[in-house]
Design a protein around this motif. Sequence first.
Motif, PDB file in Angstrom:
ATOM      1  N   LEU A   1       7.089 -56.892  19.890  1.00  0.00           N
ATOM      2  CA  LEU A   1       8.413 -56.783  20.481  1.00  0.00           C
ATOM      3  C   LEU A   1       8.542 -55.557  21.376  1.00  0.00           C
ATOM      4  N   ARG A   2       7.817 -54.506  21.073  1.00  0.00           N
ATOM      5  CA  ARG A   2       7.936 -53.249  21.816  1.00  0.00           C
ATOM      6  C   ARG A   2       7.029 -53.170  23.030  1.00  0.00           C
ATOM      7  N   GLN A   3       6.177 -54.166  23.249  1.00  0.00           N
ATOM      8  CA  GLN A   3       5.292 -54.130  24.405  1.00  0.00           C
ATOM      9  C   GLN A   3       6.111 -54.255  25.678  1.00  0.00           C
ATOM     10  N   PRO A   4       5.715 -53.519  26.714  1.00  0.00           N
ATOM     11  CA  PRO A   4       6.469 -53.606  27.961  1.00  0.00           C
ATOM     12  C   PRO A   4       6.298 -54.982  28.602  1.00  0.00           C
TER      13      PRO A   4
ATOM     14  N   LEU B   1       6.814 -56.022  15.195  1.00  0.00           N
ATOM     15  CA  LEU B   1       7.460 -54.953  15.962  1.00  0.00           C
ATOM     16  C   LEU B   1       6.591 -54.488  17.116  1.00  0.00           C
ATOM     17  N   HIS B   2       5.282 -54.474  16.922  1.00  0.00           N
ATOM     18  CA  HIS B   2       4.363 -54.078  17.990  1.00  0.00           C
ATOM     19  C   HIS B   2       4.488 -55.045  19.169  1.00  0.00           C
TER      20      HIS B   2
END
Length: 143
Positions: free
Chosen positions: A72-75, A69-70
Amino acid sequence: MDPWLMWLIIAAVLAVAEILTLTAALGMLSAAALATAGSAAVGLPLPFQFLVFTVVAVVTVLFLRPIALHHLRQPQAARFGVDALVGKAAYVVAEVTGRGGRVRIDGDEWTARAYDETLVIPVGKTVDVMEISGATAIVYPRD
């Protein structure tokens, strides 16, 4: 029906549910069911199959899911197209008002409008590109 086949069906159902929900948790449970199908195929008794499922599910959900999830959430690393122009400096080549004007951004001329419709930005002034609307740069003067 063989236990390994039931675990394989469970893994497939969880994988399809993951594709529909995109939560990452169901994908981890699908991987656990797939690992359990392998252990059932080699002949592990049912209580140990549940133990394998539980251990793999706990490890993947508690440790691998937060990492996934980390990532996937990176800009996004770089902006492309007109999105890359937002925030850049522009040079006014024809007076910019709330109705129109022209600016030069990275060597290209763009039609422009003032962000604040009451402003009149003279030729030669440096402005910031606030947004791009179609083929028009919405600009605001630098102080």
